[in-house]
Design an enzyme around this catalytic site. Structure first.
Site, PDB file in Angstrom:
ATOM      1  N   ASN A  10       0.356  -0.903   0.198  1.00 12.96           N
ATOM      2  CA  ASN A  10       0.400   0.364  -0.174  1.00 12.96           C
ATOM      3  C   ASN A  10       0.849   1.250  -0.525  1.00 12.96           C
ATOM      4  O   ASN A  10       1.571   1.299   0.826  1.00 12.96           O
ATOM      5  CB  ASN A  10      -0.636   0.055   1.319  1.00 12.96           C
ATOM      6  CG  ASN A  10      -1.852   1.238   1.178  1.00 12.96           C
ATOM      7  OD1 ASN A  10      -1.354   2.038   0.391  1.00 12.96           O
ATOM      8  ND2 ASN A  10      -2.511   1.332   2.614  1.00 12.96           N
ATOM      9  N   TRP A  11       0.764   2.212  -1.374  1.00 18.17           N
ATOM     10  CA  TRP A  11       1.891   3.307  -1.522  1.00 18.17           C
ATOM     11  C   TRP A  11       1.132   4.198  -0.257  1.00 18.17           C
ATOM     12  O   TRP A  11       1.900   5.147  -0.591  1.00 18.17           O
ATOM     13  CB  TRP A  11       1.988   3.433  -2.736  1.00 18.17           C
ATOM     14  CG  TRP A  11       2.667   1.928  -3.442  1.00 18.17           C
ATOM     15  CD1 TRP A  11       3.350   0.853  -2.931  1.00 18.17           C
ATOM     16  CD2 TRP A  11       3.546   2.062  -4.577  1.00 18.17           C
ATOM     17  NE1 TRP A  11       3.875   0.312  -3.540  1.00 18.17           N
ATOM     18  CE2 TRP A  11       4.402   0.709  -4.753  1.00 18.17           C
ATOM     19  CE3 TRP A  11       3.874   3.113  -5.884  1.00 18.17           C
ATOM     20  CZ2 TRP A  11       4.648   0.142  -6.142  1.00 18.17           C
ATOM     21  CZ3 TRP A  11       4.235   2.514  -6.868  1.00 18.17           C
ATOM     22  CH2 TRP A  11       4.573   1.892  -7.470  1.00 18.17           C
ATOM     23  N   LYS A  12      -0.158   3.957  -0.620  1.00 15.92           N
ATOM     24  CA  LYS A  12      -0.237   5.815   0.175  1.00 15.92           C
ATOM     25  C   LYS A  12      -0.614   6.344  -0.358  1.00 15.92           C
ATOM     26  O   LYS A  12      -0.522   6.696  -1.734  1.00 15.92           O
ATOM     27  CB  LYS A  12       0.030   5.849   1.786  1.00 15.92           C
ATOM     28  CG  LYS A  12       0.042   4.632   2.116  1.00 15.92           C
ATOM     29  CD  LYS A  12       0.025   4.595   4.017  1.00 15.92           C
ATOM     30  CE  LYS A  12      -0.314   3.224   4.778  1.00 15.92           C
ATOM     31  NZ  LYS A  12      -0.316   3.309   6.099  1.00 15.92           N
ATOM     32  N   HIS A  96      -9.292   0.967   4.605  1.00 14.77           N
ATOM     33  CA  HIS A  96      -8.024   1.577   5.630  1.00 14.77           C
ATOM     34  C   HIS A  96      -8.279   2.296   6.577  1.00 14.77           C
ATOM     35  O   HIS A  96      -9.475   2.485   6.493  1.00 14.77           O
ATOM     36  CB  HIS A  96      -7.204   1.749   4.253  1.00 14.77           C
ATOM     37  CG  HIS A  96      -5.781   1.920   4.911  1.00 14.77           C
ATOM     38  ND1 HIS A  96      -5.404   2.932   5.884  1.00 14.77           N
ATOM     39  CD2 HIS A  96      -4.982   1.053   5.129  1.00 14.77           C
ATOM     40  CE1 HIS A  96      -4.366   2.288   6.278  1.00 14.77           C
ATOM     41  NE2 HIS A  96      -3.983   1.379   5.854  1.00 14.77           N
ATOM     42  N   GLU A  98      -7.037   4.635   8.088  1.00 15.62           N
ATOM     43  CA  GLU A  98      -6.401   5.416   7.686  1.00 15.62           C
ATOM     44  C   GLU A  98      -7.825   6.593   7.430  1.00 15.62           C
ATOM     45  O   GLU A  98      -8.610   7.154   6.979  1.00 15.62           O
ATOM     46  CB  GLU A  98      -5.410   6.219   7.194  1.00 15.62           C
ATOM     47  CG  GLU A  98      -4.409   5.524   7.708  1.00 15.62           C
ATOM     48  CD  GLU A  98      -3.217   5.346   6.867  1.00 15.62           C
ATOM     49  OE1 GLU A  98      -3.049   5.344   5.260  1.00 15.62           O
ATOM     50  OE2 GLU A  98      -1.793   4.924   7.328  1.00 15.62           O
ATOM     51  N   GLU A 168      -5.621  -5.328  10.521  1.00 17.63           N
ATOM     52  CA  GLU A 168      -4.383  -4.335  10.668  1.00 17.63           C
ATOM     53  C   GLU A 168      -5.193  -3.510  12.032  1.00 17.63           C
ATOM     54  O   GLU A 168      -5.653  -2.313  12.348  1.00 17.63           O
ATOM     55  CB  GLU A 168      -4.741  -3.344   9.493  1.00 17.63           C
ATOM     56  CG  GLU A 168      -3.866  -3.924   8.572  1.00 17.63           C
ATOM     57  CD  GLU A 168      -3.894  -2.910   7.456  1.00 17.63           C
ATOM     58  OE1 GLU A 168      -2.425  -3.010   7.315  1.00 17.63           O
ATOM     59  OE2 GLU A 168      -3.802  -1.939   7.711  1.00 17.63           O
ATOM     60  N   GLY A 174       2.240   1.740  10.895  1.00 14.63           N
ATOM     61  CA  GLY A 174       3.135   2.920  10.769  1.00 14.63           C
ATOM     62  C   GLY A 174       3.885   3.787  12.238  1.00 14.63           C
ATOM     63  O   GLY A 174       4.442   4.770  12.154  1.00 14.63           O
ATOM     64  N   SER A 214       3.708  -2.624  10.406  1.00 13.46           N
ATOM     65  CA  SER A 214       5.000  -2.302  10.733  1.00 13.46           C
ATOM     66  C   SER A 214       5.335  -3.535  10.059  1.00 13.46           C
ATOM     67  O   SER A 214       6.125  -4.051  11.018  1.00 13.46           O
ATOM     68  CB  SER A 214       5.066  -1.812  12.229  1.00 13.46           C
ATOM     69  OG  SER A 214       4.907  -0.206  12.386  1.00 13.46           O
ATOM     70  N   GLY A 235       2.583  -1.566   4.498  1.00  9.17           N
ATOM     71  CA  GLY A 235       2.827  -0.013   3.945  1.00  9.17           C
ATOM     72  C   GLY A 235       4.458   0.321   3.896  1.00  9.17           C
ATOM     73  O   GLY A 235       4.692   0.994   3.447  1.00  9.17           O
ATOM     74  N   GLY A 236       4.749   1.162   4.904  1.00  8.09           N
ATOM     75  CA  GLY A 236       6.155   1.882   4.442  1.00  8.09           C
ATOM     76  C   GLY A 236       7.234   0.738   3.937  1.00  8.09           C
ATOM     77  O   GLY A 236       7.943   1.391   3.417  1.00  8.09           O
TER      78      GLY A 236
HETATM   79  C1  PEP Z   1      -0.941  -0.169   6.125  1.00 11.09           C
HETATM   80  O1  PEP Z   1      -1.146   1.127   5.492  1.00 11.09           O
HETATM   81  O2  PEP Z   1      -2.094  -0.767   5.132  1.00 11.09           O
HETATM   82  C2  PEP Z   1      -0.124  -0.741   7.116  1.00 11.09           C
HETATM   83  C3  PEP Z   1      -0.041  -1.263   7.556  1.00 11.09           C
HETATM   84  O3  PEP Z   1       1.072   0.594   6.716  1.00 11.09           O
HETATM   85  P1  PEP Z   1       2.614  -0.036   7.747  1.00 11.09           P
HETATM   86  O4  PEP Z   1       3.396  -1.103   7.143  1.00 11.09           O
HETATM   87  O5  PEP Z   1       3.907   1.643   7.337  1.00 11.09           O
HETATM   88  O6  PEP Z   1       2.454  -0.036   9.217  1.00 11.09           O
END
Ligand code: PEP
Length: 258
Positions: A10-12, A96, A98, A168, A174, A214, A235-236
């Site tokens: 997920n590049w957001k 998601h 967010e 999640e 994050g 994470s 994500g990251g």
């Molecule tokens: C996400 O936003 O779906 C996610 C899991 O982010 P991160 O891996 O950065 O925690």
């Protein structure tokens, strides 16, 4: 049942078209040989075409980060399932945390989007998970159950088989704070049992449930080794080809040759 692992990036709201082209070419280089894991990249809307063209001859699939439930019309700023299909999107992340936190998404609106996605043959990756204060108040199961039941209401068996659920925990997104493999497994097992209640045991065994929060190359293998964790939503660590590829490789089932 052997479920094929699925790892999605997920590049957001990151990567211009030029940066996306760069990242996806690195991912293609790293992952060209991987066939035992479904690999999905989810760039922002503006980079979908660039990435779609780059991955057209590869095993890598394309996902979007949201859609609107209507097919077309006066919904300024929104994107429909038809627009995503035109760009060869096969997946779409829905609900998601967010979007729930900053854009007022509810399980009810997520459910409308899930149905719109399925009607258009897009596979929804549906996110569920509790916030820190909910976990600390002992409300994890209650919150996750309400997300799952609300977001995934009214699905036929064949529709369920197109769905990916992403657990999640919001406190792990994050933050660098990952759920322990045991904490994650406990919730994944709970979600699978819920799916069994909402559909049947065959469906529950078949639906893939990703962990997200994470994930890094050094914690992925332990998480993916849990019996009810079928890959990850990243994500990251998906913004860098090397770390994303290491996470994908950690999902290759033991004994599978790549
Ligand atoms: C996400 O936003 O779906 C996610 C899991 O982010 P991160 O891996 O950065 O925690």
């Amino acid at each position: 049942m052997m479920r094929k692992p699925i790892v999605a990036g997920n590049w957001k709201m990151n990567k211009t078209c030029a940066e996306a082209a760069d990242l996806v070419s690195g991912i293609i280089r790293e992952l060209a040989e991987v066939t035992h894991v479904d690999v999905v990249v989810c760039p922002p809307f503006t980079a979908l075409r660039t990435v779609s063209e780059a991955i057209s001859d590869t095993n890598i699939d394309l996902g979007a980060q949201d859609l609107h439930w209507e097919k077309r019309g006066a919904y300024t700023g929104e994107i429909s399932s038809e627009m995503l299909r035109e760009l060869f999107c096969h997946y779409v992340i829905l609900g998601h945390s967010e979007r729930r936190q900053y854009f007022g998404e509810t399980s009810e609106s997520v459910n409308r989007k899930v149905h719109a996605a399925l009607e258009a043959s897009l596979r929804p990756i549906v996110c569920v998970g509790e916030r820190l204060e909910e976990r600390e108040a002992g409300r994890t199961s209650e919150v996750v159950e309400s997300h799952v039941r609300g977001s995934l209401a009214g699905l036929s068996k064949s529709q369920w088989l197109q769905v990916v659920v992403a657990y999640e925990p919001v406190w792990a997104i994050g933050t660098g704070r990952t759920a322990s493999p045991e904490q994650a497994q406990e919730v994944h097992e709970f979600i699978r049992a819920l799916i069994g209640e909402m559909s049947d045991s065959h469906v529950a065994e078949a639906v893939r449930i990703q962990y997200g929060g994470s994930i890094k190359p050094d914690n992925a293998r332990e998480l993916f080794a849990q019996p009810d964790i079928d890959g990850g939503l990243v994500g990251g660590a998906s913004l860098e080809a090397r770390s994303f590829a290491q996470i994908v490789r950690a999902a290759i089932p033991e004994g599978a040759q790549e």
